[in-house]
Design a protein around this motif. Structure first.
Motif, PDB file in Angstrom:
ATOM      1  N   MET A   1       0.820  -1.184   0.000  1.00  0.00           N
ATOM      2  CA  MET A   1       0.000   0.000   0.000  1.00  0.00           C
ATOM      3  C   MET A   1       0.869   1.255   0.000  1.00  0.00           C
ATOM      4  O   MET A   1       0.546   2.219  -0.678  1.00  0.00           O
ATOM      5  N   HIS A   2       1.949   1.175   0.736  1.00  0.00           N
ATOM      6  CA  HIS A   2       2.854   2.322   0.759  1.00  0.00           C
ATOM      7  C   HIS A   2       3.572   2.475  -0.577  1.00  0.00           C
ATOM      8  O   HIS A   2       3.834   3.593  -1.019  1.00  0.00           O
ATOM      9  N   ALA A   3       3.869   1.348  -1.222  1.00  0.00           N
ATOM     10  CA  ALA A   3       4.543   1.405  -2.527  1.00  0.00           C
ATOM     11  C   ALA A   3       3.645   2.056  -3.572  1.00  0.00           C
ATOM     12  O   ALA A   3       4.115   2.801  -4.431  1.00  0.00           O
ATOM     13  N   ILE A   4       2.346   1.786  -3.509  1.00  0.00           N
ATOM     14  CA  ILE A   4       1.402   2.403  -4.450  1.00  0.00           C
ATOM     15  C   ILE A   4       1.386   3.913  -4.241  1.00  0.00           C
ATOM     16  O   ILE A   4       1.485   4.683  -5.200  1.00  0.00           O
ATOM     17  N   ARG A   5       1.294   4.324  -3.000  1.00  0.00           N
ATOM     18  CA  ARG A   5       1.277   5.766  -2.723  1.00  0.00           C
ATOM     19  C   ARG A   5       2.587   6.423  -3.134  1.00  0.00           C
ATOM     20  O   ARG A   5       2.597   7.512  -3.701  1.00  0.00           O
ATOM     21  N   ASP A   6       3.709   5.751  -2.876  1.00  0.00           N
ATOM     22  CA  ASP A   6       5.002   6.296  -3.272  1.00  0.00           C
ATOM     23  C   ASP A   6       5.099   6.471  -4.778  1.00  0.00           C
ATOM     24  O   ASP A   6       5.610   7.479  -5.264  1.00  0.00           O
ATOM     25  N   GLN A   7       4.602   5.503  -5.539  1.00  0.00           N
ATOM     26  CA  GLN A   7       4.627   5.611  -6.996  1.00  0.00           C
ATOM     27  C   GLN A   7       3.753   6.770  -7.471  1.00  0.00           C
ATOM     28  O   GLN A   7       4.112   7.489  -8.395  1.00  0.00           O
ATOM     29  N   LEU A   8       2.603   6.930  -6.844  1.00  0.00           N
ATOM     30  CA  LEU A   8       1.721   8.033  -7.230  1.00  0.00           C
ATOM     31  C   LEU A   8       2.311   9.390  -6.853  1.00  0.00           C
ATOM     32  O   LEU A   8       2.088  10.375  -7.555  1.00  0.00           O
ATOM     33  N   LEU A   9       3.052   9.432  -5.782  1.00  0.00           N
ATOM     34  CA  LEU A   9       3.680  10.691  -5.378  1.00  0.00           C
ATOM     35  C   LEU A   9       4.802  11.099  -6.328  1.00  0.00           C
ATOM     36  O   LEU A   9       5.040  12.286  -6.536  1.00  0.00           O
ATOM     37  N   THR A  10       5.487  10.129  -6.909  1.00  0.00           N
ATOM     38  CA  THR A  10       6.640  10.442  -7.748  1.00  0.00           C
ATOM     39  C   THR A  10       6.263  10.734  -9.198  1.00  0.00           C
ATOM     40  O   THR A  10       7.112  11.187  -9.960  1.00  0.00           O
ATOM     41  N   THR A  11       5.034  10.479  -9.588  1.00  0.00           N
ATOM     42  CA  THR A  11       4.646  10.704 -10.974  1.00  0.00           C
ATOM     43  C   THR A  11       3.407  11.579 -11.041  1.00  0.00           C
ATOM     44  O   THR A  11       2.638  11.651 -10.087  1.00  0.00           O
ATOM     45  N   ASN A  12       3.215  12.193 -12.161  1.00  0.00           N
ATOM     46  CA  ASN A  12       2.028  13.007 -12.399  1.00  0.00           C
ATOM     47  C   ASN A  12       1.205  12.375 -13.514  1.00  0.00           C
ATOM     48  O   ASN A  12       0.688  13.055 -14.386  1.00  0.00           O
ATOM     49  N   GLU A  13       1.118  11.066 -13.477  1.00  0.00           N
ATOM     50  CA  GLU A  13       0.403  10.312 -14.508  1.00  0.00           C
ATOM     51  C   GLU A  13      -0.595   9.364 -13.870  1.00  0.00           C
ATOM     52  O   GLU A  13      -0.538   9.099 -12.672  1.00  0.00           O
ATOM     53  N   LEU A  24       4.524  -4.354  -7.582  1.00  0.00           N
ATOM     54  CA  LEU A  24       4.345  -5.161  -6.377  1.00  0.00           C
ATOM     55  C   LEU A  24       4.778  -6.614  -6.552  1.00  0.00           C
ATOM     56  O   LEU A  24       4.859  -7.345  -5.574  1.00  0.00           O
ATOM     57  N   HIS A  25       5.005  -7.029  -7.785  1.00  0.00           N
ATOM     58  CA  HIS A  25       5.383  -8.420  -8.095  1.00  0.00           C
ATOM     59  C   HIS A  25       4.334  -9.396  -7.549  1.00  0.00           C
ATOM     60  O   HIS A  25       4.642 -10.315  -6.797  1.00  0.00           O
ATOM     61  N   CYS A  26       3.094  -9.173  -7.948  1.00  0.00           N
ATOM     62  CA  CYS A  26       2.001 -10.035  -7.491  1.00  0.00           C
ATOM     63  C   CYS A  26       1.042 -10.279  -8.646  1.00  0.00           C
ATOM     64  O   CYS A  26       1.217  -9.747  -9.741  1.00  0.00           O
ATOM     65  N   ASP A  27       0.023 -11.095  -8.392  1.00  0.00           N
ATOM     66  CA  ASP A  27      -0.952 -11.353  -9.443  1.00  0.00           C
ATOM     67  C   ASP A  27      -2.008 -10.242  -9.466  1.00  0.00           C
ATOM     68  O   ASP A  27      -2.012  -9.345  -8.623  1.00  0.00           O
ATOM     69  N   ILE A  28      -2.909 -10.322 -10.431  1.00  0.00           N
ATOM     70  CA  ILE A  28      -3.860  -9.235 -10.658  1.00  0.00           C
ATOM     71  C   ILE A  28      -4.843  -9.075  -9.499  1.00  0.00           C
ATOM     72  O   ILE A  28      -5.204  -7.959  -9.127  1.00  0.00           O
ATOM     73  N   ASP A  29      -5.268 -10.192  -8.897  1.00  0.00           N
ATOM     74  CA  ASP A  29      -6.210 -10.105  -7.781  1.00  0.00           C
ATOM     75  C   ASP A  29      -5.571  -9.438  -6.563  1.00  0.00           C
ATOM     76  O   ASP A  29      -6.206  -8.621  -5.889  1.00  0.00           O
ATOM     77  N   GLN A  30      -4.336  -9.778  -6.281  1.00  0.00           N
ATOM     78  CA  GLN A  30      -3.644  -9.154  -5.158  1.00  0.00           C
ATOM     79  C   GLN A  30      -3.436  -7.662  -5.418  1.00  0.00           C
ATOM     80  O   GLN A  30      -3.548  -6.848  -4.502  1.00  0.00           O
ATOM     81  N   ALA A  31      -3.146  -7.300  -6.652  1.00  0.00           N
ATOM     82  CA  ALA A  31      -2.961  -5.884  -6.980  1.00  0.00           C
ATOM     83  C   ALA A  31      -4.267  -5.113  -6.817  1.00  0.00           C
ATOM     84  O   ALA A  31      -4.269  -3.980  -6.309  1.00  0.00           O
TER      85      ALA A  31
END
Length: 104
Positions: A1-13, A24-31
């Motif tokens: 969850m923190h990785a998702i927020r970090d990615q969103l903070l670093t990009t404007n896309e 996250l290196h996981c499957d689609i359901d986990q994502a």
């Protein structure tokens, strides 16, 4: 969850679920579960669905003009990338119209 927020903070896309899945290196359901939980924990993470099928995530701090431009870019990308699947019926209609116009 923190990785998702970090990615969103670093990009404007807009970030797609498949992009988050690769991070996250996981499957689609986990994502999907992780992105849903991240939106619960961080209310500034928003979701936009394009063509009512493709989910993209962004931060609430994104300017409205940037959001509109990103949505248009993603729509064009989806049309190019997945448009062939949607045009199969249309192509058959075009063939029929061609024969009707040519032989009548």
């Amino acid at each position: 969850m923190h990785a998702i927020r970090d990615q969103l903070l670093t990009t404007n896309e807009l970030l797609s679920t498949s992009y988050l899945r690769n991070i996250l290196h996981c499957d689609i359901d986990q994502a999907k579960r992780t992105s849903r939980r991240a939106r619960q924990l961080y209310p500034d993470i928003k979701q936009v669905k394009i063509f009512d099928k493709f989910a993209y995530y962004y931060l609430d701090s994104m300017r409205l003009e940037d959001l509109r431009a990103n949505v248009e870019m993603k729509k064009n990308y989806i049309r190019i990338r997945f448009g062939r699947d949607n045009r199969i019926g249309h192509n058959w209609e075009a063939v029929v119209e061609l024969f009707i116009d040519k032989f009548t």
